[in-house]
Enzyme design. Structure first.
Site, mmCIF file in Angstrom:
data_model
loop_
_atom_site.group_PDB
_atom_site.id
_atom_site.type_symbol
_atom_site.label_atom_id
_atom_site.label_comp_id
_atom_site.label_asym_id
_atom_site.label_seq_id
_atom_site.Cartn_x
_atom_site.Cartn_y
_atom_site.Cartn_z
ATOM 1 N N ARG A 20 0.833 -1.196 0.000
ATOM 2 C CA ARG A 20 0.000 0.000 0.000
ATOM 3 C C ARG A 20 0.872 1.253 0.000
ATOM 4 O O ARG A 20 2.074 1.194 0.276
ATOM 5 C CB ARG A 20 -0.912 0.007 1.232
ATOM 6 C CG ARG A 20 -2.030 -1.010 1.191
ATOM 7 C CD ARG A 20 -2.780 -1.080 2.518
ATOM 8 N NE ARG A 20 -1.985 -1.675 3.580
ATOM 9 C CZ ARG A 20 -2.400 -1.838 4.841
ATOM 10 N NH1 ARG A 20 -3.600 -1.413 5.188
ATOM 11 N NH2 ARG A 20 -1.628 -2.418 5.737
ATOM 12 N N LYS A 72 1.748 2.103 7.389
ATOM 13 C CA LYS A 72 2.123 1.354 8.586
ATOM 14 C C LYS A 72 3.129 2.127 9.426
ATOM 15 O O LYS A 72 3.746 3.086 8.978
ATOM 16 C CB LYS A 72 2.695 -0.009 8.202
ATOM 17 C CG LYS A 72 1.678 -0.934 7.557
ATOM 18 C CD LYS A 72 0.476 -1.197 8.459
ATOM 19 C CE LYS A 72 0.821 -2.039 9.669
ATOM 20 N NZ LYS A 72 -0.380 -2.283 10.528
ATOM 21 N N TYR A 78 -0.983 4.427 10.606
ATOM 22 C CA TYR A 78 -1.342 3.448 11.629
ATOM 23 C C TYR A 78 -0.141 3.270 12.547
ATOM 24 O O TYR A 78 0.999 3.148 12.080
ATOM 25 C CB TYR A 78 -1.700 2.096 11.004
ATOM 26 C CG TYR A 78 -3.036 2.065 10.309
ATOM 27 C CD1 TYR A 78 -4.224 2.199 11.038
ATOM 28 C CD2 TYR A 78 -3.130 1.899 8.936
ATOM 29 C CE1 TYR A 78 -5.458 2.179 10.405
ATOM 30 C CE2 TYR A 78 -4.359 1.862 8.288
ATOM 31 C CZ TYR A 78 -5.522 2.008 9.031
ATOM 32 O OH TYR A 78 -6.736 1.988 8.405
ATOM 33 N N HIS A 134 -0.586 1.586 16.248
ATOM 34 C CA HIS A 134 -0.801 0.427 17.120
ATOM 35 C C HIS A 134 0.268 0.356 18.215
ATOM 36 O O HIS A 134 0.951 -0.654 18.398
ATOM 37 C CB HIS A 134 -0.820 -0.862 16.302
ATOM 38 C CG HIS A 134 -1.931 -0.918 15.298
ATOM 39 N ND1 HIS A 134 -3.256 -1.068 15.659
ATOM 40 C CD2 HIS A 134 -1.918 -0.828 13.945
ATOM 41 C CE1 HIS A 134 -4.010 -1.072 14.572
ATOM 42 N NE2 HIS A 134 -3.237 -0.918 13.527
ATOM 43 N N GLU A 157 -5.812 4.610 13.668
ATOM 44 C CA GLU A 157 -6.742 3.711 14.367
ATOM 45 C C GLU A 157 -7.391 4.338 15.594
ATOM 46 O O GLU A 157 -8.345 3.767 16.143
ATOM 47 C CB GLU A 157 -6.037 2.408 14.757
ATOM 48 C CG GLU A 157 -5.048 2.508 15.910
ATOM 49 C CD GLU A 157 -3.646 2.920 15.492
ATOM 50 O OE1 GLU A 157 -2.729 2.887 16.342
ATOM 51 O OE2 GLU A 157 -3.452 3.276 14.303
ATOM 52 N N ASP A 190 -2.148 -7.050 15.479
ATOM 53 C CA ASP A 190 -1.398 -5.792 15.562
ATOM 54 C C ASP A 190 -1.655 -5.054 16.869
ATOM 55 O O ASP A 190 -0.970 -4.086 17.182
ATOM 56 C CB ASP A 190 -1.677 -4.881 14.356
ATOM 57 C CG ASP A 190 -3.163 -4.680 14.093
ATOM 58 O OD1 ASP A 190 -3.976 -5.039 14.971
ATOM 59 O OD2 ASP A 190 -3.515 -4.164 13.017
#
Length: 363
Positions: free
Chosen positions: A15, A74, A93, A95, A117, A270
């Protein structure tokens, strides 16, 4: 504002943070977008596509990172920590609950790190930037689960849809949120026997309006989990606790009782995962066998369908990227949902849920 789009470096993460269509919108709003060469190739976008949209192509990662706003997919990996800068805006993101090292590095750097998120619309309690990838991950969970149930992949050789005269495979889904709902859609679609467990009775009632009698809806408690997991051909972990580590719902002792060659796909990996025996894997080496059960723990599942996932993600992130580009930090004051996305700012860990995970870093 200068906006950087580095190439993703996580294993087989294809991505890209901004699509050419998003770049065009930012360019038309007077912003300069710097895209690392090759960043979009895996998602089907060439450097020429980005140039035509108004981007400038840079040959090295550091030249994409050296911008006021960095948009990724990410979390930064260890070799990227050196690129993170004080007072920079990082939108991706993160996490953090599952990654103390990254959390510490973000705090030390002085970056303002906003996690997709945890962007949350307060009155609706919805997560607009997590939802599109949750939809994809939920659907992929069944797709991958079906593949790894094949005998050649280490599974027990079960066809989820069954055939006339042979029972269908049994899919157990822990969690009835977006991931669980989408997994159930796919599993029902292929003809599997599907059970969803959740602690929210209102959610179970809503799911009944979606699926009727095609899905068995069960209240989640330890005894119920033990009863259904033992017989599952495919177990899907779909548990989300905003910003926190996922709770362990399936202990090793229960995994031992599962059918040999059954498959576990934990979409919550994750955030730490909800199965004791499950650990993060990668698209290159997606599975391993523990207690006779196939475990799939890829934390960036949507990276397997980057053409779809990049566009789905951009449809949701672009309005927020544009606000950050237009207003800088003031966007956090004008948009409560975006403000809730901030995890680290001014050398401090500021998100309440992540503070609970790392209380010693919350000072």
């Amino acid at each position: 504002m200068e906006i950087g789009v580095p190439k993703e470096t996580k294993d087989q993460e294809f991505r890209v943070g901004l699509s050419p269509s998003s770049v065009r919108v930012l360019y038309e709003n007077g912003h300069a977008v710097f895209v690392e060469s090759g960043a979009g190739v895996g998602a089907g976008f060439t450097d020429e596509d980005f140039i035509l949209a108004g981007a400038k192509i840079v040959s090295q990662a550091k030249d994409a990172w050296n911008r006021e706003l960095v948009v990724k997919v990410k979390e930064p990996l260890k070799h990227e920590y050196e690129f993170i800068q004080k007072e920079q805006l990082l939108f991706t993101y993160l996490h953090l609950a599952a990654d103390r090292t990254l959390t510490e590095n973000l705090i030390d750097s002085g970056v303002c790190a906003i996690a997709y998120e945890t962007v949350e619309i307060p009155d609706k309690k919805t997560l607009p930037l997590l939802t599109p990838m949750s939809i994809i991950a939920g659907r992929l969970a069944v797709q991958f689960g079906a593949r790894f149930l094949e005998r050649q992949q280490g599974g027990r050789g079960v066809l989820l849809g069954g055939v006339p005269g042979v029972r269908p495979g049994k899919v157990v889904i822990l969690g009835g949120g977006v991931v669980g709902t989408e997994a159930a859609r796919m599993a029902v679609g292929v003809g599997a026997h599907v059970q969803i467990l959740d602690v929210n009775v209102e959610r179970l009632a809503y799911l009944e309006t979606l699926f009727g009698s095609r899905v068995e809806l069960l209240y989640s408690n330890s005894l119920q989990i033990e009863a259904v997991v033992r017989e599952a051909d495919l177990l899907i972990g779909a548990v989300l606790v905003l910003g926190r580590r996922a709770p362990i719902l399936v202990a090793r002792s229960l995994v031992k009782q599962m059918l040999p060659g059954s498959v576990i796909v934990d979409v919550a990996v994750d955030q730490g995962g909800c199965v004791e025996t499950l650990r993060p894997t990668s698209h290159t080496n997606p599975t391993y066998i523990d207690e006779g059960v196939v475990h799939y723990g890829v934390p960036n599942m949507p990276g397997a369908v980057p053409w779809t996932a990049t566009q789905a993600l951009n449809n949701s992130t672009l309005p927020y990227v544009l606000k950050l580009a237009n207003q800088g930090l003031k966007a956090l004051e004008s948009d409560p949902a975006l403000a809730r996305g901030v995890n680290v700012q001014n050398h401090r860990l500021v998100h309440p849920a992540v503070q609970e995970v790392f209380p010693d870093l919350a000072h």
